[in-house]
Motif scaffolding. Structure first.
Motif, PDB file in Angstrom:
ATOM      1  N   VAL A   1       4.327   3.639  10.460  1.00  0.00           N
ATOM      2  CA  VAL A   1       3.211   3.756   9.521  1.00  0.00           C
ATOM      3  C   VAL A   1       1.929   3.892  10.320  1.00  0.00           C
ATOM      4  O   VAL A   1       1.656   3.087  11.235  1.00  0.00           O
ATOM      5  CB  VAL A   1       3.130   2.534   8.599  1.00  0.00           C
ATOM      6  N   ARG A   2       1.149   4.885   9.936  1.00  0.00           N
ATOM      7  CA  ARG A   2      -0.129   5.098  10.614  1.00  0.00           C
ATOM      8  C   ARG A   2      -1.288   4.596   9.730  1.00  0.00           C
ATOM      9  O   ARG A   2      -1.489   5.087   8.628  1.00  0.00           O
ATOM     10  CB  ARG A   2      -0.326   6.578  10.919  1.00  0.00           C
ATOM     11  N   THR A   3      -2.021   3.594  10.221  1.00  0.00           N
ATOM     12  CA  THR A   3      -3.276   3.160   9.585  1.00  0.00           C
ATOM     13  C   THR A   3      -4.313   3.109  10.703  1.00  0.00           C
ATOM     14  O   THR A   3      -4.425   4.071  11.466  1.00  0.00           O
ATOM     15  CB  THR A   3      -3.103   1.792   8.905  1.00  0.00           C
ATOM     16  N   ASP A   4      -5.040   2.027  10.788  1.00  0.00           N
ATOM     17  CA  ASP A   4      -5.951   1.874  11.927  1.00  0.00           C
ATOM     18  C   ASP A   4      -5.169   1.650  13.212  1.00  0.00           C
ATOM     19  O   ASP A   4      -5.715   1.803  14.311  1.00  0.00           O
ATOM     20  CB  ASP A   4      -6.889   0.684  11.696  1.00  0.00           C
TER      21      ASP A   4
ATOM     22  N   PRO B   1      -1.325   7.069   2.518  1.00  0.00           N
ATOM     23  CA  PRO B   1      -0.778   8.360   2.067  1.00  0.00           C
ATOM     24  C   PRO B   1       0.658   8.550   2.550  1.00  0.00           C
ATOM     25  O   PRO B   1       1.058   8.046   3.611  1.00  0.00           O
ATOM     26  CB  PRO B   1      -1.730   9.376   2.685  1.00  0.00           C
ATOM     27  N   ASP B   2       1.434   9.299   1.790  1.00  0.00           N
ATOM     28  CA  ASP B   2       2.829   9.556   2.149  1.00  0.00           C
ATOM     29  C   ASP B   2       2.949  10.221   3.513  1.00  0.00           C
ATOM     30  O   ASP B   2       3.907   9.969   4.257  1.00  0.00           O
ATOM     31  CB  ASP B   2       3.489  10.441   1.085  1.00  0.00           C
TER      32      ASP B   2
ATOM     33  N   PRO C   1       0.803  -1.228   0.000  1.00  0.00           N
ATOM     34  CA  PRO C   1       0.000   0.000   0.000  1.00  0.00           C
ATOM     35  C   PRO C   1       0.834   1.275   0.000  1.00  0.00           C
ATOM     36  O   PRO C   1       0.315   2.356  -0.316  1.00  0.00           O
ATOM     37  CB  PRO C   1      -0.824  -0.123   1.281  1.00  0.00           C
ATOM     38  N   ILE C   2       2.109   1.158   0.346  1.00  0.00           N
ATOM     39  CA  ILE C   2       2.958   2.347   0.360  1.00  0.00           C
ATOM     40  C   ILE C   2       3.492   2.630  -1.039  1.00  0.00           C
ATOM     41  O   ILE C   2       3.444   3.769  -1.517  1.00  0.00           O
ATOM     42  CB  ILE C   2       4.114   2.153   1.364  1.00  0.00           C
TER      43      ILE C   2
END
Length: 817
Positions: A754-757, A690-691, A569-570
C-alpha cells in the motif's frame, strides 16, 4: 462629608435632624501647586469664603496658620482647650505645604481671611489626606467647626479634642457608585474622572466623617504612623520637629490613645486579611500581599520569594542560606514613578550577601528593625550589591524586614520602608509587620500548594494524553484537549489513534465519570487496555466487552463512556461500537451536510451485563468524522440536544485546515457559559486510499514464490516511480515471505503493498503463532531475518486474529525521486 443645612441642627433640637451625632464637614481639594481646586458648600459656610473667591487661590492664604496664635497666647500661656498641643496650627501648614506624604490630623485656630466681615478666629478640627497617582490633585482637606461640638452638642473641649473621624467601611456612607455621583455635587465643576479617582482612594484609606458617640471616644487620628504626643512640654523637649505633624491627645488620655492604636492595628490586619488571598493564583496573591502594606503601613514594600516557591516545585527543603536564590517578585511604593525600577527591578534573581539585614532576616526567620538607615549602614548595604547604588533610595529611611513563613520554613521576606518625613518603625510596628507577614505567608503557601498541585495535575494529564500523529494511513487527524474549570482541573477524558494492520486506524474517545487523580488513573488504565486489545485486532464490540470486564474488576465505583471506531481506508468504511458515549458527527464532503450517526447507545463501561453492538457506515474520501466528550456539548441548565445541534452546525462550517476546523468548533461551543467539565475533541478527515495505490497477490507455500514476490514488488515500485525503494523492499519482502513459506500450514499466503506517505508491506498466513527475533550465532543458517527487518524498516510489527496472522513493515518513501 458635607451633609447640608438640614443636618446643622443639634440632636433633639429640630425635626429635620436625621443623622444625630454628625455635623457638616468642609471639603477642600488642593492641587500640586498649593492652590485650591475645589471648595465645597461646607467650606463656604465654615470659612465664609465663596467658591469663586477660593478656587485658584493659595490654600495657605485661605487657611492661614502661620502666626495664628492669638494675642492672648503670645506670652506662651495655653488655655485649657489647647492643653497638650504643641501649637494650634503649624501641623496644618506642614500638610498644606506638601511636606508630608501621609495623612495628618489636628486642631487649629485659624486667622479669618481678609474678606470676612469680622475678625473672629476659627476653632477647627481638620484632617488632611494625600492624593496619589496622576492628575493635578494632591491633597484632600476636611475640617469641622470645633466650637459647634461645645456650643450645640454639649461636649467639653477635652472631649471634642478626642473625637475621631469615622471610616467609610464602618459608617452608613453611600456606596462607591453613589459617592462618586455625589462628589461633583459637593465639589462643583469636578468631572467624573477626578471624582472616580478620589472616591477610589478615600474608600481605600477610609473616608472620614466627623461622627461621635457618648460611648466611643478616641483621639483624632487618620491612622497610625502619625505621631502623637502626651503633652506639650515633653513634646517640645523630646520630639523632633518633623514629628509635629498630627494631633496630640489631652493630658491623661494615654490609655485611650493606646487603646486606639491597638484597635487601629487590629483593624488594619483584619482589612489586610480580608483583601489578600482572594485568588489562588500565586502571582495575584503576591501582588495583593505587597500592595496591602502601602501606603497605610509603609511607603515601600518589596516581596522576595525563594525560587522553588515561585516555580511551584513543592515545599522548600530546609532553611535558606547564602546560596539560596531569591526572586524579587513585586514592588509597591508611593514615590514618584520609575524611581525604583532600574535599581530594584521586579523579576531579578540573586542570593543576598551575608552581613546584610536582608540575609539576617532570611536565615533567622525573625523580623529585623532598623529605625533609621544611617549613612554608614547605607554605604555598607550598597557595597554588598555590585553595580548598583542603593544609598539614595534607602538612606535616612526607616527599614523593617519581615519573614514570610509557613510551617516554620522561610518562603521569602518582605522589605518595608518609610520615608524620612514619616515616623520611624517602632517595636509595635515590628509586631504588626510580623503579624502581617505571618498572615501573608499562610496565604502565599496556600497559593504555592495550589500552583504545585496544578503543575502535578497538568503533568499527569499531559503524560496520559497521547502524542497523536497528524497523518495516519488514509486519514488526517487533529485533536484538542481543554482542562475543566473545576478546582483541580485534572479529569478522565481521553482520545487516541491506534495504527492497525491493513492500513486501518482505530479512533477512540472516552470519558471516565468524575474528576481528580482517581479518575485520571482509571482513564490511564482503560486507555492502555484499549491500545493493547486494538493491537491484537480485537473486534470493536468484543473490545468494549473486555473493557467492561476490566472496569468491574478495578472496582464498582467507576463508570466510563467510550466510543471505538475503526476506519478502513481501502474498503472505505467505518466500524463503530458505543458504550454510553455521545454519538459522533459525520460531515459529508459531497454536499457539506453534517449528521449525528445513529448508533446503538449501549451502557457505560463498568455497568456490566449489557451487550454492545457494531454499526458499519460507508464513507467517501474527504468525509470528516468528529468525536468529542460531553464536556463540549453539555452545559448545566441547558438541554444536551442544543449542544449536539450546535456541534453539527459548527462541524459543517468550511475551514482551510483540520486545525482551523477544530478551532471553529471550540469557539462555537466553548463560549457558552457554565462549562466546567474537561473537553476532548478528535477530528479525522477520511481521505481513503485509491485503488491504484494498492497491490495484492496470492502466493503459494513454495520456496520458489520468494523470488516471484521480489519480482512483483520490483515491478510495482517501478510502476509507481520509486526506483530508489526497490533494493531495500526486495530484501525485506524476501525475508518476511520466506518465514511465511516455512511456517505456513496451507497455501494461503498473501502479500499486499500500500502506498501512502510511506510504503506499507503486509504478509499474511494461517499460522497464528507470532514471530520472534532470535539470537543467531555466527554459524547458524537462520534466525537473522527479523533482525534485518528491524534494522532497515521504519516500523514493523505482527498481530494475530483467530487462525491468521499478519507481519507488516513500513518503508519510508525516498525523497528526490
Amino acid at each position: 462629608m458635607d451633609r447640608g443645612s438640614e443636618r446643622d441642627t443639634p440632636p433633639g433640637r429640630g425635626v429635620g435632624d436625621t443623622a444625630a451625632g454628625r455635623i457638616p464637614l468642609a471639603v477642600v481639594v488642593v492641587d500640586r501647586a498649593g492652590l485650591v481646586s475645589h471648595w465645597s458648600t461646607g467650606a463656604r459656610r465654615l470659612f465664609r469664603v465663596s467658591r469663586e473667591d477660593a478656587v485658584g487661590q493659595p490654600a495657605a492664604d485661605l487657611l492661614p496658620v502661620s502666626g495664628t496664635l492669638p494675642e492672648d497666647l503670645q506670652d506662651g500661656a495655653m488655655p485649657d482647650a489647647y492643653e497638650g498641643y504643641d501649637g494650634p496650627g503649624p501641623d496644618l501648614e506642614t500638610s498644606l505645604g506638601g511636606h508630608t506624604g501621609y495623612a495628618t490630623a489636628g486642631r487649629a485656630r485659624l486667622c479669618p481671611p481678609p474678606q470676612t466681615p469680622d475678625g473672629e478666629r476659627l476653632d477647627v478640627l481638620w484632617w488632611a489626606y494625600p492624593l496619589v497617582g496622576p492628575g493635578p490633585s494632591r491633597l484632600l482637606v476636611l475640617a469641622a467647626d470645633a466650637s459647634r461640638l461645645r456650643d450645640e452638642r454639649g461636649y467639653d473641649d477635652e472631649t471634642a479634642e478626642r473625637i475621631s473621624p469615622g471610616f467609610a467601611r464602618h459608617t452608613e456612607l453611600p456606596a462607591s457608585d453613589e459617592l462618586e455621583r455625589r462628589l461633583p455635587e459637593i465639589l462643583p465643576n469636578m468631572g467624573p474622572g477626578l471624582s472616580a479617582r478620589i472616591v477610589a482612594q478615600v474608600l481605600e484609606l477610609g473616608y472620614p466623617v466627623l461622627e461621635f458617640s457618648q460611648y466611643d471616644r478616641v483621639p483624632v487620628t487618620p491612622y497610625w504612623g502619625v505621631p502623637r504626643r502626651p503633652g506639650r512640654a515633653r513634646a517640645e523637649e523630646a520630639v523632633a520637629p518633623r514629628q509635629r505633624a498630627a494631633a496630640a491627645v489631652p493630658a491623661g488620655a494615654e490609655q485611650d490613645l493606646e487603646y486606639a492604636a491597638v484597635r487601629e492595628r487590629l483593624e488594619f490586619l483584619n482589612e489586610v486579611s480580608s483583601r489578600i488571598g482572594s485568588s489562588l493564583d500565586l502571582g495575584e496573591t503576591i501582588r495583593e500581599v505587597t500592595s496591602a502594606a502601602v501606603p497605610r503601613f509603609a511607603d515601600f514594600a518589596g516581596t522576595h520569594l525563594r525560587a522553588a516557591v515561585l516555580a511551584g516545585e513543592g515545599f522548600p527543603d530546609g532553611p535558606p542560606d547564602a546560596s539560596t536564590v531569591m526572586f524579587r517578585v513585586w514592588v509597591e511604593h508611593n514615590d514618584e514613578p520609575g524611581r525604583w525600577d532600574d535599581t530594584v527591578p521586579v523579576g531579578e534573581a540573586f542570593a543576598f550577601p551575608e552581613h546584610t539585614p536582608f540575609y539576617q532576616c532570611m536565615v533567622t526567620g525573625e523580623p529585623v528593625l532598623v529605625p533609621r538607615v544611617t549613612e554608614e549602614l547605607s554605604e555598607r548595604i550598597s557595597g554588598e550589591f555590585e553595580k548598583r547604588d542603593l544609598r539614595p533610595l534607602i538612606g535616612g529611611r526607616s527599614l523593617l524586614i519581615v519573614p514570610l513563613k509557613a510551617r516554620n520554613v522561610v518562603l521569602g521576606f518582605m522589605v518595608l520602608m518609610r520615608r524620612p518625613d514619616r515616623p520611624e518603625f517602632d517595636d509595635m510596628d515590628r509586631t504588626t509587620g510580623a503579624e502581617l507577614a505571618a498572615r501573608a505567608g499562610l496565604v502565599l503557601d496556600n497559593a504555592r500548594m495550589y500552583t504545585y498541585q496544578e503543575n502535578v495535575a497538568d503533568t499527569l494529564q499531559d503524560s496520559m494524553l497521547p502524542q497523536v500523529t497528524p497523518r495516519m494511513a488514509g486519514c488526517d487527524i487533529a485533536t484538542r484537549y481543554l482542562p475543566g474549570t473545576r478546582l483541580g482541573r485534572i479529569g478522565g477524558d481521553w482520545f487516541d489513534t491506534i495504527k492497525l494492520p491493513g492500513s486501518r486506524t482505530a479512533l477512540v474517545v472516552g470519558d471516565v465519570m468524575g474528576h481528580g487523580l482517581n479518575s485520571a488513573a482509571m482513564m490511564g488504565q482503560l486507555r492502555t487496555a484499549v491500545q493493547t486489545m486494538a493491537a491484537m485486532e480485537t473486534p470493536p464490540a468484543q473490545l468494549l466487552r473486555n473493557l467492561d470486564d476490566l472496569a468491574r474488576r478495578l472496582g464498582d465505583t467507576y463508570l466510563a463512556t467510550c466510543l471505538y471506531a475503526v476506519y478502513d481506508p481501502i474498503r472505505g468504511d467505518l466500524t463503530l461500537a458505543n458504550a454510553g458515549h455521545i454519538p459522533p458527527v459525520l460531515v459529508r464532503a459531497e454536499d457539506g451536510r453534517s449528521e449525528l450517526l445513529d448508533l446503538p447507545t449501549g451502557a457505560p463501561i463498568g455497568v456490566g451485563g449489557v451487550p454492545f453492538e457494531v454499526t458499519r457506515v460507508k464513507v467517501a474520501p474527504g468525509d470528516r468524522l468528529v468525536l468529542c466528550t460531553d464536556g463540549l456539548v453539555e452545559v448545566r441548565g441547558s438541554d444536551i440536544g442544543e449542544g449536539l445541534a450546535a456541534l453539527c452546525e459548527s462541524a459543517a462550517h468550511p475551514a482551510a485546515s483540520m486545525d482551523d476546523a477544530c478551532d471553529t468548533i471550540i469557539r462555537a461551543l466553548n463560549t457558552r457559559g457554565g462549562r466546567k467539565d474537561d473537553v476532548a475533541l478528535l477530528m479525522a478527515r477520511l481521505n481513503g486510499i485509491p485503488d491504484e495505490h494498492v497491490a495484492e497477490w496470492r502466493l503459494d507455500a513454495d520456496p520458489r514464490e520468494v523470488a516471484r514476490a521480489r519480482r512483483l514488488v520490483r515491478e510495482r515500485l517501478l510502476g509507481w516511480g520509486l526506483p530508489q525503494a526497490v533494493e531495500t523492499a526486495e530484501l525485506l519482502v524476501s525475508e518476511v515471505v520466506t518465514n511465511a513459506v516455512r511456517h505456513a500450514e496451507s497455501d494461503r499466503i498473501g502479500l499486499r503493498v500500500v502506498r501512502t506517505d510511506a510504503l506499507l508491506f503486509e504478509v499474511t498466513d494461517d499460522e497464528p503463532a507470532l514471530p520472534a527475533m532470535l539470537s543467531a550465532g555466527p554459524y547458524d543458517e537462520s534466525g537473522r531475518g527479523l533482525r534485518v527487518v528491524s534494522r532497515l524498516a521504519r516500523e514493523w510489527g505482527a498481530s494475530a486474529s483467530g487462525h491468521r496472522k499478519i507481519v507488516w513493515f513500513e518503508q519510508a518513501v525516498p525523497t528526490g525521486r
